[in-house]
Design a protein around this motif. Sequence first.
Motif, PDB file in Angstrom:
ATOM      1  N   VAL A 131       0.844  -1.199   0.000  1.00 31.16           N
ATOM      2  CA  VAL A 131       0.000   0.000   0.000  1.00 31.16           C
ATOM      3  C   VAL A 131       0.878   1.247   0.000  1.00 31.16           C
ATOM      4  O   VAL A 131       1.826   1.360   0.782  1.00 31.16           O
ATOM      5  N   THR A 132       0.544   2.206  -0.880  1.00 31.87           N
ATOM      6  CA  THR A 132       1.371   3.413  -1.080  1.00 31.87           C
ATOM      7  C   THR A 132       0.490   4.662  -1.119  1.00 31.87           C
ATOM      8  O   THR A 132       0.520   5.416  -2.085  1.00 31.87           O
ATOM      9  N   ASP A 133      -0.280   4.906  -0.075  1.00 29.85           N
ATOM     10  CA  ASP A 133      -1.278   5.982  -0.119  1.00 29.85           C
ATOM     11  C   ASP A 133      -0.797   7.338   0.376  1.00 29.85           C
ATOM     12  O   ASP A 133      -1.437   8.358   0.112  1.00 29.85           O
ATOM     13  N   ASP A 134       0.321   7.406   1.098  1.00 28.15           N
ATOM     14  CA  ASP A 134       0.743   8.650   1.768  1.00 28.15           C
ATOM     15  C   ASP A 134       1.392   9.620   0.783  1.00 28.15           C
ATOM     16  O   ASP A 134       2.556   9.450   0.401  1.00 28.15           O
ATOM     17  N   ILE A 135       0.681  10.679   0.392  1.00 29.89           N
ATOM     18  CA  ILE A 135       1.178  11.590  -0.641  1.00 29.89           C
ATOM     19  C   ILE A 135       2.354  12.422  -0.163  1.00 29.89           C
ATOM     20  O   ILE A 135       3.100  12.975  -0.985  1.00 29.89           O
ATOM     21  N   SER A 136       2.569  12.527   1.155  1.00 30.57           N
ATOM     22  CA  SER A 136       3.643  13.379   1.662  1.00 30.57           C
ATOM     23  C   SER A 136       5.005  12.705   1.643  1.00 30.57           C
ATOM     24  O   SER A 136       6.027  13.371   1.793  1.00 30.57           O
ATOM     25  N   SER A 137       5.047  11.386   1.448  1.00 31.51           N
ATOM     26  CA  SER A 137       6.305  10.660   1.612  1.00 31.51           C
ATOM     27  C   SER A 137       7.122  10.532   0.334  1.00 31.51           C
ATOM     28  O   SER A 137       8.282  10.118   0.389  1.00 31.51           O
ATOM     29  N   ALA A 138       6.539  10.871  -0.802  1.00 26.25           N
ATOM     30  CA  ALA A 138       7.279  10.862  -2.067  1.00 26.25           C
ATOM     31  C   ALA A 138       6.415  11.557  -3.115  1.00 26.25           C
ATOM     32  O   ALA A 138       5.186  11.545  -3.015  1.00 26.25           O
ATOM     33  N   PRO A 139       7.030  12.159  -4.134  1.00 26.12           N
ATOM     34  CA  PRO A 139       6.242  12.802  -5.195  1.00 26.12           C
ATOM     35  C   PRO A 139       5.509  11.772  -6.039  1.00 26.12           C
ATOM     36  O   PRO A 139       5.817  10.577  -6.008  1.00 26.12           O
ATOM     37  N   LEU A 140       4.552  12.249  -6.817  1.00 25.89           N
ATOM     38  CA  LEU A 140       3.741  11.355  -7.634  1.00 25.89           C
ATOM     39  C   LEU A 140       4.594  10.547  -8.601  1.00 25.89           C
ATOM     40  O   LEU A 140       4.308   9.374  -8.866  1.00 25.89           O
ATOM     41  N   ALA A 141       5.671  11.157  -9.115  1.00 27.76           N
ATOM     42  CA  ALA A 141       6.543  10.458 -10.061  1.00 27.76           C
ATOM     43  C   ALA A 141       7.242   9.271  -9.403  1.00 27.76           C
ATOM     44  O   ALA A 141       7.731   8.378 -10.090  1.00 27.76           O
ATOM     45  N   GLU A 142       7.306   9.270  -8.068  1.00 28.29           N
ATOM     46  CA  GLU A 142       7.927   8.168  -7.327  1.00 28.29           C
ATOM     47  C   GLU A 142       6.894   7.536  -6.394  1.00 28.29           C
ATOM     48  O   GLU A 142       7.179   7.210  -5.251  1.00 28.29           O
ATOM     49  N   GLN A 143       5.705   7.337  -6.921  1.00 21.08           N
ATOM     50  CA  GLN A 143       4.607   6.813  -6.114  1.00 21.08           C
ATOM     51  C   GLN A 143       4.951   5.470  -5.482  1.00 21.08           C
ATOM     52  O   GLN A 143       4.478   5.145  -4.386  1.00 21.08           O
ATOM     53  N   HIS A 144       5.790   4.686  -6.132  1.00 16.00           N
ATOM     54  CA  HIS A 144       6.155   3.371  -5.612  1.00 16.00           C
ATOM     55  C   HIS A 144       6.961   3.464  -4.321  1.00 16.00           C
ATOM     56  O   HIS A 144       7.123   2.469  -3.609  1.00 16.00           O
ATOM     57  N   LYS A 145       7.475   4.677  -4.000  1.00 14.59           N
ATOM     58  CA  LYS A 145       8.257   4.855  -2.780  1.00 14.59           C
ATOM     59  C   LYS A 145       7.398   5.340  -1.612  1.00 14.59           C
ATOM     60  O   LYS A 145       7.890   5.456  -0.489  1.00 14.59           O
ATOM     61  N   ARG A 146       6.144   5.616  -1.861  1.00 14.82           N
ATOM     62  CA  ARG A 146       5.301   6.169  -0.811  1.00 14.82           C
ATOM     63  C   ARG A 146       4.981   5.147   0.279  1.00 14.82           C
ATOM     64  O   ARG A 146       4.946   3.950   0.038  1.00 14.82           O
ATOM     65  N   ARG A 147       4.733   5.676   1.489  1.00 12.63           N
ATOM     66  CA  ARG A 147       4.375   4.833   2.627  1.00 12.63           C
ATOM     67  C   ARG A 147       2.914   4.414   2.557  1.00 12.63           C
ATOM     68  O   ARG A 147       2.093   5.065   1.914  1.00 12.63           O
ATOM     69  N   GLY A 148       2.609   3.357   3.294  1.00 12.75           N
ATOM     70  CA  GLY A 148       1.222   2.980   3.502  1.00 12.75           C
ATOM     71  C   GLY A 148       0.792   3.434   4.883  1.00 12.75           C
ATOM     72  O   GLY A 148       1.433   3.088   5.875  1.00 12.75           O
ATOM     73  N   ILE A 149      -0.278   4.248   4.959  1.00 12.06           N
ATOM     74  CA  ILE A 149      -0.771   4.675   6.273  1.00 12.06           C
ATOM     75  C   ILE A 149      -2.232   4.241   6.411  1.00 12.06           C
ATOM     76  O   ILE A 149      -2.533   3.072   6.221  1.00 12.06           O
ATOM     77  N   ALA A 150      -3.149   5.133   6.710  1.00 13.30           N
ATOM     78  CA  ALA A 150      -4.525   4.698   6.964  1.00 13.30           C
ATOM     79  C   ALA A 150      -5.216   4.159   5.726  1.00 13.30           C
ATOM     80  O   ALA A 150      -6.226   3.454   5.826  1.00 13.30           O
ATOM     81  N   GLY A 151      -4.669   4.448   4.535  1.00 11.97           N
ATOM     82  CA  GLY A 151      -5.205   3.879   3.311  1.00 11.97           C
ATOM     83  C   GLY A 151      -5.060   2.374   3.231  1.00 11.97           C
ATOM     84  O   GLY A 151      -5.640   1.741   2.330  1.00 11.97           O
ATOM     85  N   ASP A 152      -4.293   1.790   4.144  1.00 10.16           N
ATOM     86  CA  ASP A 152      -4.250   0.323   4.229  1.00 10.16           C
ATOM     87  C   ASP A 152      -5.662  -0.254   4.234  1.00 10.16           C
ATOM     88  O   ASP A 152      -5.952  -1.267   3.585  1.00 10.16           O
ATOM     89  N   LEU A 153      -6.551   0.413   4.988  1.00  6.10           N
ATOM     90  CA  LEU A 153      -7.890  -0.153   5.192  1.00  6.10           C
ATOM     91  C   LEU A 153      -8.664  -0.267   3.883  1.00  6.10           C
ATOM     92  O   LEU A 153      -9.361  -1.264   3.653  1.00  6.10           O
TER      93      LEU A 153
END
Length: 594
Positions: A131-153
């Motif tokens: 899950v990679t829902d946290d928009i603050s953890s990486a830019p859209l171009a690097e969406q694969h690097k984003r964290r999973g937070i409450a969007g896990d659910l």
Amino acid sequence: MTRLFNDPADFADEMIDGFVAANRNQVRRVTGGVVRSTRTPEGTVALVIGGGSGHYPAFGGIVGQGLAHGAAMGNLFASPSAHQVESVAKAAQRGGGVLLSYGNYAGDVLHFTQAQDALNAAGIPTRSVAVTDDISSAPLAEQHKRRGIAGDLTVFKSAAAAAEAGYDLDEVVRVATHANERTRSFGVAFSGCTLPGATEPLFTVPEGRMAVGMGIHGEPGIDETDVPTADELATLLVSSLLAELPEGVSEAAGARVGVILNGLGSVKYEELFVVYRAVAAQLEAAGVEIVDPEVGELVTSFDMAGVSLTLFWLDEELEGFWAAGADTPAYRKGVVAAAEQLDPSELVAETAAEIPESTDVSRAAAAVVVEALDALVQVIDTNVEELGRIDAVAGDGDHGIGMQRGARAAVTAAHAAADAGAGAHTVLHLAGDAWADRAGGTSGALWGLALRSVGTALGDEVAPGRTDVATGVQAAVDGIMSFGKAEVGQKTMVDALVPFTTTLSAAVADGADLVTAWTTAAAAASTAAAETADLLPKMGRARPHAEKSLGTVDAGAHSFGLIVTAIVPVLERAGGTTAPDRSTSTTTNEGVHA
């Protein structure tokens, strides 16, 4: 702060035991976590989720009908080990294959990927979706690097509902991937969280200020601003998420979204409702239609005072899954049909590891290994708080307790194996497995791999010499760098490990005895660890907060330097400086030879 605990190293295990005792009609304890206590139809795809403890209701709290079939539950803020994930998946699977899903963190990716490989090799078709829902953890171009937070659910809920509807594994993976692509989250915090036994929070926010861009592990925020009013916070959250619409959503107006306003631990429900009042109004003003909103604590971080907003952009298929019924200890929606309780005898049981035959000389070497692990535990126990403090500067602060938990488990397993007559290879392999299982996280995986690699080089039959030790350490380095993908200069344990290995191998090749070679290598590792203070992290949870770590050494490199230095006196007591590299004798009592 967290006030109620016994031994902090036992907190996660005791928490899971209590959780299961309170929810026996929905979950059962298995090695590594929990599974449903209710029967799942044969041929159903099993959704196995997981991550570190400290986020309740995630992850065990959402195991049950309509949601996960099992949850692998790691140490506090640390991923479960590959063995734990594999164990839970084997207990949960019912012949339709397994989908592993988890937040996108380095340790989770390592362990779940390793478990996926093991399950496929065992004939259980297994796939993964991070899950990679946290928009603050990486830019859209690097969406694969984003964290999973409450969007896990949203991802878990969609995948589980698809499985309940009879979708096959490929289709469940498709649904989970689609749900992840349609989910965006953004969070803030007003104070840090405090791990059990710690006297200070992992981070602090100045009075009257708010950290912006929070994760769920106590990572410091990406930015900081004055504390807003509830309406102003709603504006920040909504505007940030509306600024990045997922592919396939051309405009917000007319779209339908599932909404989660999530409390991270200390923000009260009444406060959440005040914020949600403004969130709902602003989304409606933008022409967005809200579907089945969730307001409450769904993915927490101990006592962190914080809030996150998740928008789940629905289509017809996803909306059906979002609205589907679920009945778990911490999450209920709609109605589910009553299910038969599963007979505990049907769950896969773990068997004790067998101790293979060994020689006298290998058992003597094993005794030295056990003494080295005793020294390792002692130095970690002495420095556990400092290691946590260092890790909290830009990470999540769990390195000390994670190392302590892993090291204690390793030494317990090593003593038991040695007492049962195991040789050096078996002692190190069982110690490595125990470390990985109990510590979890990236460091647990890497230290487990390291011990097993050295054990393979030492064997159970011969008296290992200095070349064997150097070969084993080099194999550990190769495995760690391949598995963890870290390189020198990225501010990880590798920055101390590589100089140690290079120095050790060179000294052994030049004819130095093991004590001299190890001592020289330990000094090189300690120097290199100190020099990591000048590096910026490029791997793991510290990466988004790189500048915060300047001037502070890497916790993994520092602990490695402490450990290899603590082993020097053990090797000095073992002696054997004139013995040959190898001995096939089965009667000598010499330990690890130099």
